[in-house]
Write a protein that holds these residues in place. Structure first.
Motif, PDB file in Angstrom:
ATOM      1  N   ILE A  56     -17.691 -46.039 -19.558  1.00  0.00           N
ATOM      2  CA  ILE A  56     -16.395 -45.407 -20.961  1.00  0.00           C
ATOM      3  C   ILE A  56     -15.941 -47.009 -21.596  1.00  0.00           C
ATOM      4  O   ILE A  56     -15.070 -46.190 -22.680  1.00  0.00           O
ATOM      5  CB  ILE A  56     -15.835 -45.685 -19.669  1.00  0.00           C
ATOM      6  N   PHE A  78     -10.196 -39.014 -28.379  1.00  0.00           N
ATOM      7  CA  PHE A  78      -9.678 -39.437 -26.469  1.00  0.00           C
ATOM      8  C   PHE A  78      -9.284 -37.840 -26.207  1.00  0.00           C
ATOM      9  O   PHE A  78      -9.416 -38.213 -24.601  1.00  0.00           O
ATOM     10  CB  PHE A  78      -8.604 -40.503 -27.123  1.00  0.00           C
ATOM     11  N   TYR A 109     -12.265 -36.270 -25.447  1.00  0.00           N
ATOM     12  CA  TYR A 109     -13.789 -37.017 -24.407  1.00  0.00           C
ATOM     13  C   TYR A 109     -13.023 -36.913 -23.063  1.00  0.00           C
ATOM     14  O   TYR A 109     -13.998 -36.867 -21.516  1.00  0.00           O
ATOM     15  CB  TYR A 109     -13.303 -38.979 -24.900  1.00  0.00           C
ATOM     16  N   LEU A 110     -11.822 -37.068 -22.959  1.00  0.00           N
ATOM     17  CA  LEU A 110     -11.103 -36.533 -20.999  1.00  0.00           C
ATOM     18  C   LEU A 110     -11.330 -35.573 -20.922  1.00  0.00           C
ATOM     19  O   LEU A 110     -11.671 -35.840 -19.679  1.00  0.00           O
ATOM     20  CB  LEU A 110      -9.003 -37.420 -21.478  1.00  0.00           C
ATOM     21  N   LYS A 113     -15.027 -35.488 -20.160  1.00  0.00           N
ATOM     22  CA  LYS A 113     -15.547 -36.448 -19.240  1.00  0.00           C
ATOM     23  C   LYS A 113     -15.385 -35.495 -17.486  1.00  0.00           C
ATOM     24  O   LYS A 113     -15.722 -35.865 -16.371  1.00  0.00           O
ATOM     25  CB  LYS A 113     -15.094 -37.510 -18.922  1.00  0.00           C
ATOM     26  N   SER A 114     -13.523 -35.552 -17.516  1.00  0.00           N
ATOM     27  CA  SER A 114     -13.226 -34.804 -16.095  1.00  0.00           C
ATOM     28  C   SER A 114     -14.716 -33.784 -16.368  1.00  0.00           C
ATOM     29  O   SER A 114     -14.780 -33.087 -14.547  1.00  0.00           O
ATOM     30  CB  SER A 114     -12.258 -34.097 -16.440  1.00  0.00           C
ATOM     31  N   ALA A 161     -19.120 -38.280 -22.975  1.00  0.00           N
ATOM     32  CA  ALA A 161     -19.063 -37.552 -22.135  1.00  0.00           C
ATOM     33  C   ALA A 161     -20.276 -37.620 -21.253  1.00  0.00           C
ATOM     34  O   ALA A 161     -20.550 -38.030 -20.144  1.00  0.00           O
ATOM     35  CB  ALA A 161     -18.494 -37.017 -22.448  1.00  0.00           C
ATOM     36  N   VAL A 163      -3.645 -36.428 -21.307  1.00  0.00           N
ATOM     37  CA  VAL A 163      -2.987 -36.911 -19.632  1.00  0.00           C
ATOM     38  C   VAL A 163      -2.223 -37.374 -18.750  1.00  0.00           C
ATOM     39  O   VAL A 163      -2.848 -37.622 -18.223  1.00  0.00           O
ATOM     40  CB  VAL A 163      -2.611 -38.258 -20.936  1.00  0.00           C
ATOM     41  N   LEU A 188      -4.331 -34.706 -15.957  1.00  0.00           N
ATOM     42  CA  LEU A 188      -4.949 -35.142 -15.876  1.00  0.00           C
ATOM     43  C   LEU A 188      -4.979 -36.769 -14.795  1.00  0.00           C
ATOM     44  O   LEU A 188      -4.700 -36.618 -13.713  1.00  0.00           O
ATOM     45  CB  LEU A 188      -6.386 -35.431 -16.691  1.00  0.00           C
TER      46      LEU A 188
END
Length: 320
Positions: free
Chosen positions: A46, A69, A72-73, A76-77, A231, A286, A289
């Motif tokens: 990460i 960003f 990626y979030l 990744k989730s 990710a 953001v 999540l």
């Protein structure tokens, strides 16, 4: 000036190959990674991914950094669910732990290749015909609805894997690390080979789900591929943590469902009224999540407390 020149692509792919080699050496000879080691390496991957976002900010543009960003979030989730389905595949085909790491490696490499193909094709299609935004948004909305329906279980994933397994002819017995073998002169899949086929199908399905999600944030192929690749690179240590993470983050699926619907709405709004700024994408990702994570932790603690109380009432030793 935004990054994305042929030299930038070459450097990115070279860096990813080097990191993948490090990842392979990390688990060489390991049948299983201890939870603490997996947690440390997950944090390392990460940190590397966040560092690349810093590179985009310094040498690219603030828009590339912000959308990276956000993407990626999202990826990744989604990869948490991806890894859990890998776990379901290994369980369905009774793959022993020592053999799982190699198949997981094949799955990650295949996912990287598939994502690159889907990203290039999807971005080119959106550039050539902007009206495709609407079916892309509809696909995201449907995926969000599907996630919401199964937010508290993985029944849909298990049915999919069982359906795939039932359609394959698999050689009985232990055939070592072979993916294919011959039985009575006929070439057949071993259990490991059949599991790899199932993983490939899962990779395709997740590419269909996740690529439109990030293309809803940006169509910059360099940023989209980088977000997907970083990710996916952390999937191996994440694999050894996923059961605990899924138990702790019980509302993550609901948050992902809301997130996909948010991105679908953003795509549709942008097509009708004009481009939405990257700060809205990053802020929305953001916020949604973060809400899912924050809502999950008290629920997990409450369930653990109830389990302890039940154990005490039954005269058992409470679990620590």
């Amino acid at each position: 000036m935004p990054l994305g020149s042929p030299l930038d692509w070459t450097l990115l792919i070279a860096a990813l190959v080097a990191l993948l080699v490090v990842d392979l050496l990390l688990v060489r000879g390991r049948g299983e990674m201890p939870t603490r080691v997996a947690a440390v390496w997950s944090i390392v991957w990460i940190a590397i991914a966040l560092a690349f976002g810093g590179v985009l900010y310094l040498f690219g543009t603030t828009e590339q950094s912000a959308t990276y960003f956000a993407g990626y979030l999202v990826e990744k989730s989604l990869s948490l669910d991806n890894v859990f389905v890998f776990l379901v595949v290994f369980g369905a085909f009774a793959i022993p732990t020592p053999k799982r790491v190699r198949l997981l490696t094949y799955g990650i490499v295949l996912a990287l290749v598939l994502r690159l193909i889907f990203i290039l094709v999807g971005a080119a299609a959106l550039d050539a015909a902007s009206w495709l935004t609407y079916p892309f948004a509809a696909l995201l909305g449907w995926t969000g609805w599907r996630l919401w329906k199964h937010r508290n279980d993985h029944d849909g994933d298990e049915k999919l894997i069982e359906g795939v397994k039932s359609r394959m002819t698999i050689a009985e017995g232990d055939h070592g690390d072979k993916l294919l073998t011959k039985v009575d002169g006929k070439r057949m899949l071993t259990t490991a080979g059949a599991a790899l086929v199932a993983i490939a199908i899962v990779d395709i399905i997740f590419a269909v789900d996740s690529v439109p999600a990030i293309l809803g944030i940006t169509t910059d192929t360099y940023v989209v591929f980088a977000a997907n690749a970083f990710a996916l690179l952390g999937l191996r240590p994440l694999f050894f943590l996923v059961a605990e993470l899924v138990a702790r983050l019980r509302h993550l699926k609901a948050a992902l469902a809301a997130l996909l619907v948010f991105i679908a709405a953003k795509m549709t709004y942008g097509e009708i009224f004009g481009k939405v700024g990257p700060e809205w994408s990053l802020g929305g990702v953001v916020l949604i999540l973060g809400a899912g994570v924050l809502a999950s932790l008290p629920s997990y603690r409450r369930e653990k407390a109830q389990e302890k109380d039940a154990a005490v009432q039954e005269g058992e030793e409470p679990l620590v």
